[in-house]
Design a protein around this motif. Structure first.
Motif, PDB file in Angstrom:
ATOM      1  N   ALA A 294       0.324   5.312 -14.476  1.00 36.20           N
ATOM      2  CA  ALA A 294       1.638   5.135 -13.841  1.00 36.20           C
ATOM      3  C   ALA A 294       1.897   6.207 -12.790  1.00 36.20           C
ATOM      4  CB  ALA A 294       2.739   5.169 -14.913  1.00 36.20           C
ATOM      5  N   TYR A 295       1.519   7.445 -13.098  1.00 37.88           N
ATOM      6  CA  TYR A 295       1.748   8.535 -12.130  1.00 37.88           C
ATOM      7  C   TYR A 295       0.833   8.379 -10.921  1.00 37.88           C
ATOM      8  CZ  TYR A 295       3.671  13.142 -10.911  1.00 37.88           C
ATOM      9  OH  TYR A 295       4.360  14.176 -10.307  1.00 37.88           O
TER      10      TYR A 295
ATOM     11  N   GLU B 226      15.829  10.774  -7.041  1.00 42.46           N
ATOM     12  CA  GLU B 226      14.748   9.903  -6.568  1.00 42.46           C
ATOM     13  C   GLU B 226      13.606  10.677  -5.921  1.00 42.46           C
ATOM     14  OE1 GLU B 226      17.824   9.943  -5.506  1.00 42.46           O
ATOM     15  OE2 GLU B 226      17.946   9.916  -3.309  1.00 42.46           O
TER      16      GLU B 226
ATOM     17  N   TRP C  18       6.623  17.060  -7.034  1.00 42.01           N
ATOM     18  CA  TRP C  18       5.645  16.484  -7.962  1.00 42.01           C
ATOM     19  C   TRP C  18       5.199  17.580  -8.919  1.00 42.01           C
ATOM     20  CZ3 TRP C  18       4.438  11.284  -7.104  1.00 42.01           C
ATOM     21  CH2 TRP C  18       4.826  10.759  -5.872  1.00 42.01           C
TER      22      TRP C  18
ATOM     23  N   HIS D 234       9.640  13.624  -8.909  1.00 43.22           N
ATOM     24  CA  HIS D 234       8.601  12.730  -9.434  1.00 43.22           C
ATOM     25  C   HIS D 234       7.973  13.376 -10.662  1.00 43.22           C
ATOM     26  CE1 HIS D 234       8.895  10.528  -5.604  1.00 43.22           C
ATOM     27  NE2 HIS D 234       8.928  11.709  -5.039  1.00 43.22           N
TER      28      HIS D 234
ATOM     29  N   GLN E 228      -0.083   5.581  -9.727  1.00 32.09           N
ATOM     30  CA  GLN E 228       0.536   4.517  -8.918  1.00 32.09           C
ATOM     31  C   GLN E 228       1.723   5.051  -8.136  1.00 32.09           C
ATOM     32  OE1 GLN E 228       1.194   1.619 -12.019  1.00 32.09           O
ATOM     33  NE2 GLN E 228      -0.820   0.649 -11.726  1.00 32.09           N
ATOM     34  N   GLU E 229       2.501   5.945  -8.749  1.00 34.27           N
ATOM     35  CA  GLU E 229       3.655   6.521  -8.043  1.00 34.27           C
ATOM     36  C   GLU E 229       3.183   7.359  -6.840  1.00 34.27           C
ATOM     37  OE1 GLU E 229       6.509   8.309 -10.676  1.00 34.27           O
ATOM     38  OE2 GLU E 229       7.696   9.130  -9.034  1.00 34.27           O
TER      39      GLU E 229
ATOM     40  N   ALA F 194       1.924   4.975  -4.158  1.00 37.06           N
ATOM     41  CA  ALA F 194       3.033   4.289  -3.483  1.00 37.06           C
ATOM     42  C   ALA F 194       3.676   5.209  -2.447  1.00 37.06           C
ATOM     43  CB  ALA F 194       4.070   3.836  -4.512  1.00 37.06           C
ATOM     44  N   ALA F 195       3.763   6.492  -2.782  1.00 40.83           N
ATOM     45  CA  ALA F 195       4.365   7.453  -1.842  1.00 40.83           C
ATOM     46  C   ALA F 195       3.461   7.692  -0.638  1.00 40.83           C
ATOM     47  CB  ALA F 195       4.650   8.766  -2.559  1.00 40.83           C
TER      48      ALA F 195
END
Ligand SMILES: O=C(O)[C@H](O)[C@@H](O)[C@H](O)[C@H](O)COP(=O)(O)O
Length: 243
Positions: free
Chosen positions: A122-123, A101, A69, A104, A125-126, A129-130
């Motif tokens: 958006a970041y 993948e 990240w 990030h 949310q990523e 999600a992780a």
């Protein structure tokens, strides 16, 4: 939270080599314990030198099981040399072979988001999600430090110092380019270990102030960069010269 640890090496090259060696060891240990490892990268001179040193000695880490990240990113197109992602790919990620993948990247200005605020959402949310809704486990979060004490793109007395979102858009940064997307303090302080990488005499005052115990995260963001299990200040002699 434990007291910060201070590591001092003679010069920038030795510092980069030391940080790289310890990062490889820490990520390998995390993989042994959890199966995977995760690291947050920083832009900046010493941060990029560390990545080159890792690429030269990638050690026992299985790089196909490392999530990568970023602490912050400049709001410029993907191909721009100012992108922290571009520098990190060239210095390390493409060399050691982290799969796409697991990389990030913070969205670039030409990735389809109209504004950096949209990219920040958006970041966030990523990340969520992780982490099944929370901040994912971050084994090591690397940060450079600015001469006035900024970390990631959280600058002194700017709105980001008091923002409780995990990812924020930052405008009017004193360090160019002026528009960025940055992790916020809720993610930085959720990391297992925070390592602050600092080289050069121009940073010595900020280092001394951050470690004085007299600053707030608003006045000197580096003072608020503390990990859950460990906070390590990794310095060269010049950066440590006012301690
Ligand atoms: O993208 C960025 O600009 C950064 O991530 C920033 O926080 C950087 O790490 C520091 O400004 C230190 O940079 P230097 O090591 O180059 O001084």
């Amino acid at each position: 939270m434990s007291a910060p640890e201070v590591v001092v090496r003679p010069g920038a090259d030795e510092l980069a080599a030391t940080v790289a060696g310890e990062l490889v060891a820490r990520l390998a240990a995390a993989q042994a314990e959890h199966g995977t490892a995760s690291v947050v990268l920083t832009g900046g001179g010493i941060g990029t030198a560390v990545l080159r040193a890792v690429a030269a000695a990638p050690g026992e880490v299985d790089w196909t099981r490392v999530d990568v990240w970023w602490g912050d990113e400049r709001w410029v197109p993907a191909a721009d040399d100012d992108r922290n992602e571009k520098g990190a790919r060239a210095a390390m990620l493409d060399v050691v072979g982290v799969p796409a993948e697991r990389v990030h990247a913070i969205p670039a200005a030409d990735a389809g988001y109209a504004e950096p605020e949209d990219a920040a959402v958006a970041y966030a949310q990523e990340l969520a999600a992780a982490g099944d809704g929370a901040v994912p486990r971050i084994d090591v979060l690397l940060l450079g430090v600015g001469p006035e004490g900024h970390v990631a793109s959280i600058f002194p007395d700017s709105p980001a110092v008091a923002d409780d979102r995990t990812v924020v858009a930052v405008r009017d940064c004193p360090k160019p380019p002026p528009t960025r997307v940055s992790l916020g303090f809720p993610v930085i302080t959720a990391a297992e270990e925070v390592w602050l990488l600092v080289s050069g005499e121009g940073k010595a005052e900020a280092v001394a102030r951050a470690l004085s115990g007299r600053e707030t995260p608003a006045s000197l963001p580096a003072a608020g960069a503390v990990g859950r299990r460990a906070t390590r200040w990794m310095l060269d002699q010049d950066a440590a010269s006012q301690l």
